[in-house]
Motif scaffolding. Sequence first.
Motif, PDB file in Angstrom:
ATOM      1  N   GLN A 116       4.091   0.262   2.398  1.00 37.73           N
ATOM      2  CA  GLN A 116       3.437  -0.834   3.514  1.00 37.73           C
ATOM      3  C   GLN A 116       3.434  -1.491   2.605  1.00 37.73           C
ATOM      4  O   GLN A 116       2.262  -1.781   2.278  1.00 37.73           O
ATOM      5  CB  GLN A 116       3.652   0.021   4.603  1.00 37.73           C
ATOM      6  N   TYR A 174       8.102   5.330   1.087  1.00 36.75           N
ATOM      7  CA  TYR A 174       6.643   5.345   0.885  1.00 36.75           C
ATOM      8  C   TYR A 174       6.058   4.351   0.131  1.00 36.75           C
ATOM      9  O   TYR A 174       4.300   4.282   0.153  1.00 36.75           O
ATOM     10  CB  TYR A 174       5.971   5.753  -0.152  1.00 36.75           C
ATOM     11  N   ASN A 176      -3.872   7.266  -2.259  1.00 33.61           N
ATOM     12  CA  ASN A 176      -3.673   6.397  -1.665  1.00 33.61           C
ATOM     13  C   ASN A 176      -3.980   4.983  -2.263  1.00 33.61           C
ATOM     14  O   ASN A 176      -5.379   3.803  -2.350  1.00 33.61           O
ATOM     15  CB  ASN A 176      -5.832   6.886  -0.829  1.00 33.61           C
ATOM     16  N   ALA A 222      -3.150   1.603  -2.699  1.00 32.77           N
ATOM     17  CA  ALA A 222      -3.817   0.200  -2.651  1.00 32.77           C
ATOM     18  C   ALA A 222      -3.779  -0.929  -3.061  1.00 32.77           C
ATOM     19  O   ALA A 222      -3.767  -1.619  -4.436  1.00 32.77           O
ATOM     20  CB  ALA A 222      -4.968  -0.232  -1.017  1.00 32.77           C
ATOM     21  N   ASN A 262       0.680  -1.095  -0.224  1.00 34.08           N
ATOM     22  CA  ASN A 262      -0.115   0.030   0.044  1.00 34.08           C
ATOM     23  C   ASN A 262       0.452   0.929  -0.019  1.00 34.08           C
ATOM     24  O   ASN A 262       1.893   0.586   1.171  1.00 34.08           O
ATOM     25  CB  ASN A 262      -0.833  -0.279   0.993  1.00 34.08           C
ATOM     26  N   ILE A 289       1.676   4.789   1.316  1.00 30.20           N
ATOM     27  CA  ILE A 289       1.314   5.507   2.135  1.00 30.20           C
ATOM     28  C   ILE A 289       2.511   6.192   2.275  1.00 30.20           C
ATOM     29  O   ILE A 289       3.600   7.295   1.972  1.00 30.20           O
ATOM     30  CB  ILE A 289       2.191   4.554   3.596  1.00 30.20           C
ATOM     31  N   ASP A 290       1.774   7.363   4.057  1.00 28.82           N
ATOM     32  CA  ASP A 290       2.819   8.858   3.991  1.00 28.82           C
ATOM     33  C   ASP A 290       2.694   9.980   2.706  1.00 28.82           C
ATOM     34  O   ASP A 290       3.556  11.178   2.775  1.00 28.82           O
ATOM     35  CB  ASP A 290       3.879   8.149   4.754  1.00 28.82           C
TER      36      ASP A 290
END
Length: 202
Positions: free
Chosen positions: A88, A86, A54, A56, A25, A27-28
């Motif tokens: 996960q 960035y 966003n 995913a 995903n 992130i940040d």
Amino acid sequence: MLRFIAICLCLAGPAVAADFPALYNVIDVASDDTLNIRSKPSSKGEVIGVLEHNDAYVQIEAFDASGRWAQVSAGEAGMGWVFARYLQAVPGATFPDWPYLQCSGSEAAWSLRYADGDGVMYRAGYEGPGRHLASGPIVTASENTKAKAIMASDGSLHVSALIENAQCWSTMIDAFSGLEATVFVTGEQQQMMHGCCSLMAP
């Protein structure tokens, strides 16, 4: 006699590490920003695409030697690299443990989707709803623990697909997935097909 869809999943092939492909995903990343996909694993690489802030369940094919850059498909722009800071990992979302797969041909119109607990959806051609086939969970071969299989049936059609952990290049765009499939269809349909597979969201 019941006829089955058998999908064999093998870890053979040196082209792709055993931990890939895998789902991640983004992130940040600020909601008004995007994550650049670059032509090489460097901030100096040309931007050939983006991931949304966003996004995913993005399939990652490998990391570079530094572990700082992750390889991802940029669609028609080919394969590219994103800064791994960035990303996960989705827990458990690596082949062959992740029980959600989709396979299709680049030029030949066919597709196959497997979801644990929801069976197999097989489609031949570009149109139509496809055929839902009841199936059990992914099973392991008794003498080859690296080989996996999915079996499903509607009583009149069976498909056997060998899926290997190896680079599978699209014939339409300059991009690959880390899973390759050879599919044999018998029963109501008689054909042999080749295509690529990817992990999908639940």
